[in-house]
Design an enzyme around this catalytic site. Structure first.
Site, PDB file in Angstrom:
ATOM      1  N   SER A 165       0.832  -1.203   0.000  1.00  0.00           N
ATOM      2  CA  SER A 165       0.000   0.000   0.000  1.00  0.00           C
ATOM      3  C   SER A 165       0.863   1.249   0.000  1.00  0.00           C
ATOM      4  O   SER A 165       1.886   1.285   0.681  1.00  0.00           O
ATOM      5  CB  SER A 165      -0.888   0.024   1.242  1.00  0.00           C
ATOM      6  N   GLU A 248      -2.448  -3.718  19.842  1.00  0.00           N
ATOM      7  CA  GLU A 248      -2.970  -2.986  18.686  1.00  0.00           C
ATOM      8  C   GLU A 248      -3.884  -3.849  17.828  1.00  0.00           C
ATOM      9  O   GLU A 248      -4.689  -3.331  17.072  1.00  0.00           O
ATOM     10  CB  GLU A 248      -1.838  -2.432  17.813  1.00  0.00           C
ATOM     11  N   GLU A 374      -9.130 -16.988   7.356  1.00  0.00           N
ATOM     12  CA  GLU A 374      -8.841 -18.428   7.422  1.00  0.00           C
ATOM     13  C   GLU A 374      -7.612 -18.659   8.300  1.00  0.00           C
ATOM     14  O   GLU A 374      -7.588 -19.580   9.125  1.00  0.00           O
ATOM     15  CB  GLU A 374      -8.617 -18.987   6.015  1.00  0.00           C
TER      16      GLU A 374
END
Lengths: 389, 385
Positions: A165, A248, A374
């Site tokens: 990102s 966190e 998953e």
């Protein structure tokens, strides 16, 4: 806007409601109105004024200790901080270094590394991206192959990162690299910091389902990274990165996105006169109830964290439940909308706008990132339920 | 209160809770409820009267009754602990329903009657049942069609039919909700009163729901537990609290079935390894575990909401946990059978008993659809309350 000065106070001393009021006042004064509830991630240029305002106030790194330029917030205040930002509809900041790198440097970095990098992060001057995933190393992250070979005073890095990102806009990348192939996978990984301007690093943006180039591939072709940019000991990167999966993690299970999406669904229901449909009302009630259950569980974990208890692996249930609920709510929006549900842009009604597709697509990656759901279930099965590997 | 004092108080109350929980678990180890559920199923009253006495000795029959009447005078949190643990042990005795009935009597405005009944409830001599329900799938207790009418000075007559009264075959008396000219009230009727008759419907867990018919039962004003002025607020609160107690029982059943299933997955081997090592089964078990955790979180918040005076907050929290617990208990029961495979469908294995208890208990004080309908009104999705 009047000049913002660094706020020297310890915000933990405020009562929760006072702290909320302070945050709200600051948001109203400093957050650009036209960027509220944006249906996309804001560009760096757009979000820059807000980034700078937070940095000048000393409020960009809420959970870092105060001596490192953070706010030093308790877990309770930390969650209030994000709750208020969310309620105001602020756009996502380039926050990878704030969440992950900063705490890691504070714990494992040398004094020189802390002095060099922490101020740039806390002041919003340097934008970082996170280089973990690779084409062949997603859920099985430990199989990563991007290699760093020591050559004189440099590591020579060759390989490829993906789903990175903000890479096209980042000044720096923090990354996991392979430094030892002769030992078990996890024992041969190191944590390295690289300047994105280093020769040999190239970035290719990838368009996501929303049509944004939010993430990218990053290629390393013999990029030379000075060895003082190694954080912690060589081959200990995996252990360090894992050790930061601390309190966190609870933020991944925040009910905020689901709560907002449910409000949009309620609005859509009113605009389409769907509350006359008893079957829909029961589904809507079920979703609201599931949100109420998420909020109750979230408060339970917050309460435990506030009492100073270290959160165990069971906190992952929040991430699983929250992200799947977010998907169920937004799936209901698409279905309820009928033809409107497939509109690419926000649906315009006479008095309101509902960003159906934006919510739906926003709900798509959370079950994948931060450890897919998953993988989270695998972790819960083994670490909490003690089921055999 | 300063933080240190608050923490001390928290610690003290946590210690009492832990002790209570352990004592119920120890009781179960000594008198396993699963065995009693098997032994007494399909027979009236469906449970062991001597065990009820033992529970009275332990003080649980008086858990909500004031100390002045010999009770423990504990709160909803403690009631829920006992309810949860007894349900986890699959004890067939009617701790939840009898406690709700005791609460109705203890909160009535007839001091003389309270003084007469409560000590006998504590001692186990009286097992009370609350007869409030007339239709199925409802938690509306405020509009009974059973009528309590004056026949002479101080004389009253009770007529009508109550349905779905749990564990009533062994009850020695009933707290009956009835309409009067001045609004609903609650009246005490002894099991052997003339004009009272009962018919039982056998439930799948081996327990009974009774239809109780009052055919001109003659009473006096001294039998009125709660006058019309007291009854409205009493029942409004009690229905919510009873739903929370029901949710605690369901959590106990969910927990126990989960634990048994979890342990079975670790033992049962197929394809050369424990089936608990297969990812698809692990994920299903994780999903069941998550539901349990969600019920637990909602239960804690509902108990807290019941302590306060905000009636809507209390009702919302009660309906939320009962809706979730009822649905989760049914799903958990079904899935537990599936994960056991063929042995799960065999009566000789105990796992089926948990599913059956879950089915019956999920309906008590309103099943998931009933509470979702109430929540829909609170959430403003359908016609207001």
């Amino acid at each position: 806007m009047e000049a913002i000065a660094r706020d020297p106070r310890d915000m933990n001393a405020l009562r929760d409601e006072e702290f909320r009021a302070e945050l709200r006042a600051f948001l109203h004064a400093a957050y650009p109105e036209h960027l509220r509830y944006l249906d996309r991630r804001p560009t760096i240029a757009e979000i820059r004024p807000w980034l700078d305002a937070l940095a000048r106030k000393g409020w960009l790194a809420p959970h870092w200790p105060r001596e490192h330029g953070g706010m030093g917030l308790s877990i309770g205040k930390y969650l209030i901080y994000y709750d208020e930002l969310g309620r105001h509809g602020t756009g996502r900041l380039p926050d990878h270094a704030i969440h992950l790198l900063g705490p890691l440097l504070i714990r494992y970095g040398t004094d020189a590394q802390k002095a060099r990098f922490l101020p740039g992060i806390a002041e919003g001057r340097e934008i970082w991206c996170q280089g973990y995933s690779e084409p062949g190393a997603g859920s099985d992250l430990a199989s990563l192959r991007t290699e760093a070979v020591l050559n004189g005073d440099d590591f020579v890095v060759t390989g490829q990162k993906i789903w990175t990102s903000m890479a096209p806009h980042a000044d720096w990348i923090f990354m996991l690299v392979r430094t030892n192939k002769a030992v078990p996978q996890q024992a041969g990984i190191s944590f390295l910091l690289a300047d994105m301007k280093t020769p040999g690093i190239t970035v290719r943006p990838i368009m996501n389902l929303k049509g944004e180039s939010e993430f990218a591939e990053v290629f390393f072709d013999g990029a030379r990274v000075p060895c003082e940019n190694l954080v912690g000991e060589i081959d200990k990167g995996w252990t360090m990165a894992k050790s930061l999966l601390g309190d966190e993690r609870i933020t991944l299970g925040s009910p905020r996105q689901s709560a907002y999406a449910l409000e949009r669904l309620e609005l859509l229901a009113r605009e389409t006169a769907s509350l006359a449909d008893a079957a829909f009302v029961d589904r809507l009630t079920q979703l609201r109830l599931d949100l109420v259950a998420l909020e109750a569980s979230f408060r339970r974990y917050v309460g435990m964290a506030e009492k100073g208890q270290r959160l165990g692996p069971d906190v992952s249930m929040l991430k699983v439940w929250a992200t799947e609920l977010f998907q169920r709510i937004t799936a209901e929006m698409v279905e309820l909308g009928g033809e409107l549900g497939g509109f690419k842009r926000a649906v315009q009604f006479e008095a309101s706008t509902v960003d159906v597709m934006n919510q739906y697509l926003e709900a798509t990656p959370p079950t994948i990132y931060g450890g897919s759901n998953e993988i989270q279930r695998n972790i819960l099965a083994k670490a909490v339920l003690g089921l055999p590997g | 209160m300063n933080t240190a004092a608050a923490r001390l108080e928290d610690d003290a109350s946590a210690e009492i809770s832990d002790m209570l929980r352990r004592s119920v678990q120890d009781f179960g180890a000594l008198h396993p409820g699963v065995a009693r559920t098997r032994r007494h199923r399909d027979l009236e009253p469906g449970y062991d009267a001597t065990i009820w006495r033992a529970m009275a000795q332990a003080g649980w029959t008086g858990i909500a009754i004031p100390e002045t009447s010999g009770g423990l005078d504990l709160g909803l949190a403690e009631i829920c602990i006992v309810a949860e643990e007894l349900a986890a042990d699959l004890a067939p005795e009617p701790f939840g329903p009898a406690t709700v009935a005791a609460l109705a009597i203890a909160r009535g405005d007839n001091a003389t009657l309270r003084e007469r009944l409560l000590p006998q409830i504590v001692s186990g001599d009286i097992i009370p049942a609350l007869a409030w329900q007339e239709g199925s799938n409802t938690i509306d207790a405020l509009a009974p069609s059973v009528r309590l009418a004056p026949i002479s000075k101080g004389g009253l007559t009770l007529s009508g039919t109550k349905r779905f009264v749990p564990a009533a075959a062994g009850a020695t008396g009933f707290a009956v909700t009835a309409e009067t000219a001045d609004g609903p009230s609650i009246v005490w009727v002894a099991r052997d009163a003339a004009g009272l008759s009962m018919r039982g419907d056998l439930c799948i867990d081996g327990s009974w729901l009774q239809t109780v018919v009052f055919d001109g039962v003659e009473l006096t004003s001294g039998d009125v537990i709660a006058s019309p002025t007291a009854t409205g607020p009493l029942l409004t609160r009690l229905v919510d609290e009873a739903a929370v107690i029901g949710a605690a029982e369901l959590l106990g059943v969910i927990r126990a079935a989960f634990d048994r299933t979890h342990s079975y997955l670790g033992q049962r081997a197929q394809f050369g390894r424990p089936i608990g090592g297969f990812q698809v089964l692990q994920h299903r078990l994780v999903d069941l575990w998550m539901q349990r955790e969600l019920v637990r979180a909602l239960l804690d918040e509902a108990i807290e909401a019941c302590v306060g005076d905000d009636a809507e907050k209390r009702a919302r929290a009660a309906s939320a946990v009962k809706a979730k617990a009822s649905a989760a208990a049914l799903a958990n029961g079904r899935q537990s059978i599936q994960l056991h495979g063929a042995i799960g469908y065999a009566d000789e294995h105990d796992i089926g008993l948990y599913l059956k208890r879950a089915i019956v208990k999920s309906a008590w004080m309103g099943g998931a659809p009933v509470h979702r309908r109430r929540l829909a009104r609170f959430y403003g999705y359908s016609g207001q309350e």
